[in-house]
Write an enzyme that holds these catalytic residues in place. Structure first.
Site, PDB file in Angstrom:
ATOM      1  N   LYS A 116       0.830  -1.218   0.000  1.00  0.00           N
ATOM      2  CA  LYS A 116       0.000   0.000   0.000  1.00  0.00           C
ATOM      3  C   LYS A 116       0.858   1.258   0.000  1.00  0.00           C
ATOM      4  CE  LYS A 116      -3.575   2.615   0.103  1.00  0.00           C
ATOM      5  NZ  LYS A 116      -4.506   2.745   1.226  1.00  0.00           N
ATOM      6  N   LYS A 148       0.523  11.841   5.121  1.00  0.00           N
ATOM      7  CA  LYS A 148       0.871  10.815   6.106  1.00  0.00           C
ATOM      8  C   LYS A 148       1.389   9.563   5.429  1.00  0.00           C
ATOM      9  CE  LYS A 148      -2.054   7.954   7.443  1.00  0.00           C
ATOM     10  NZ  LYS A 148      -2.457   6.557   7.116  1.00  0.00           N
TER      11      LYS A 148
END
Length: 335
Positions: free
Chosen positions: A218, A287
Site C-alpha cells: 500500500k 501521512k
C-alpha cells in the site's frame, strides 16, 4: 459489432454483493484466477459476527457493505457523531463500548487513520491484547507502518489472536459498493480465515505475502499515486499553456504509454469535473507518503525522487490545507 453498455461502480458493487452474499453464508468463495495463493475453505462455515472499528467514511462504507451481504455486524468509534451516522446503516449494530467489540465479534475490521491509533486500539488500555477473550482475527485495512504491523502480529499471536494487514484502495465509494482492491499480508492460516470477509469487501483481493507485506504494497502504491498526481498536473498545465485542450491531452495520454490511474480515473471523475470530492485528503496522503519515505530510508537505498515527492507533497498540503481533496495536487500551488 454493438458497443457494450457501460456499467457504473454502484452497479458493479450490487452485482458483486449479490454474488458473494450466498457464498459467504456457505463458506465457499470465488477467487480471481490470477490469485497469488490458492487457499482452501470450509464448505460449512457458520456466519459469525464481524466488527468494524473506525466509522469514518471508509469504515461506515465497509459496515454497510457487510450488512447488505447478510453478515451480522457491529460498529465502534470513539466519536459519538460517527456512531450516530453509522447507526443509520440498515442491519448494523453500533456500540460505544470497545470491550463489547472484543466479546461479541470473532473478526474485527480496523479502519483507522494513523498507525499509533491502531497500536492503541490493539495493545493500549482496554485494547484487544488486554482482553480475556481469545482467538480473535483482526483485519487491519488502515494504511500503516509495516514494521509496527509485524510487531503487532507477534504481540497478538502471543495472546492467542491473529492479525492480517489488508489495506485498501478504492476510496469511500469502493468501500460502500464492495469493490475495493485489497492488498493482503499475513500467515496462510490467518489469510484463509480472513478471506470470507475480504471477498465481501473487495472485488480484487491480492495476497502479497507474510505479515506486514500488505502494508508495504500500500505504501508503494500510494507514493506512486502522489508522484503521478504531481507530475501529471505539471505536464497537463504545460500542455494547456502551450495551446492544447486538457480534454484532448487526456484522450491522447490515455491511449498511449503515459497513461496511469491518475489520468484514466482521477482526471475524468474528480479533476476535469471540478468536483474534487474523492473522500481522500491531502493530509492523509501526506501521512502515507511520510510512512513510505520512512520505510524507504530504513532500506538504505538511494531514493532521490521519492524525497522530491515528499517535499513537494508537503508543500502542496501546506498550500491547500490538509483537509483539501488530494486531487487538488494536480493544480499546483494555490494562486
Amino acid at each position: 459489432m454493438h458497443d457494450r453498455p457501460k456499467v457504473g461502480l454502484e452497479d458493479r458493487g450490487r452485482r458483486h454483493l449479490r454474488d458473494v452474499r450466498h457464498l459467504y453464508r456457505l463458506g465457499r468463495h470465488r477467487r480471481p484466477r490470477a490469485a497469488h495463493h490458492r487457499l482452501r475453505r470450509s464448505d460449512n462455515m457458520a456466519v459469525q459476527k464481524v466488527a468494524v472499528v473506525g466509522l469514518g467514511r471508509m469504515g461506515q462504507g465497509m459496515l454497510a457493505t457487510l450488512a447488505r451481504a447478510g453478515v451480522p455486524v457491529i460498529g465502534y468509534d470513539v466519536s459519538a457523531g460517527a456512531r450516530e451516522a453509522a447507526a443509520t446503516v440498515p442491519g448494523a449494530e453500533v456500540t460505544a463500548d470497545l470491550a463489547a467489540i472484543w466479546r461479541e465479534a470473532e473478526t474485527i475490521v480496523l479502519s483507522l487513520p494513523f498507525p499509533a491509533t491502531v497500536e492503541a486500539v490493539l495493545t493500549g488500555e482496554g485494547g484487544l491484547a488486554a482482553s480475556p477473550v481469545k482467538g480473535r482475527l483482526v483485519i487491519d485495512t488502515s494504511t500503516s507502518d509495516p514494521d509496527l504491523t509485524r510487531a503487532l502480529h507477534a504481540r497478538l499471536a502471543s495472546v492467542g489472536h491473529a492479525l492480517v494487514d489488508a489495506p485498501v484502495s478504492g476510496g469511500p465509494a469502493g468501500a460502500a459498493a464492495g469493490t475495493l482492491a485489497i492488498m493482503v499480508g499475513g500467515t496462510a492460516e490467518a489469510v484463509d480465515r480472513a478471506r470470507p470477509v475480504l471477498d465481501v469487501l473487495g472485488q480484487k483481493v491480492s495476497v502479497v505475502g507474510g505479515p506486514g507485506d500488505g502494508h508495504i504494497a500500500k505504501l508503494v502504491n500510494n507514493v506512486l499515486v502522489a508522484g503521478q498526481l504531481i507530475l501529471a498536473g505539471e505536464a497537463m498545465r504545460v500542455g494547456v499553456a502551450a495551446g492544447a485542450s486538457q480534454e484532448g491531452l487526456i484522450t491522447v495520454v490515455n491511449g498511449a504509454s503515459g497513461r496511469s490511474a491518475v489520468t484514466e480515473v482521477n482526471y475524468p471523475r474528480w479533476i476535469a469535473s471540478g468536483s474534487f470530492d474523492s473522500g481522500f485528503t491531502m493530509g492523509l496522503m501526506a501521512k502515507d507518503v511520510g510512512l513510505a519515505l520512512e520505510l524507504a530510508e530504513r532500506t538504505g537505498l538511494a531514493i532521490p525522487m521519492l524525497r522530491e515527492v515528499r517535499e513537494r507533497w508537503n508543500a502542496l498540503t501546506r498550500g491547500w490545507g490538509p483537509a483539501a481533496d488530494f486531487n487538488r495536487a494536480v493544480l499546483g500551488d494555490p494562486a
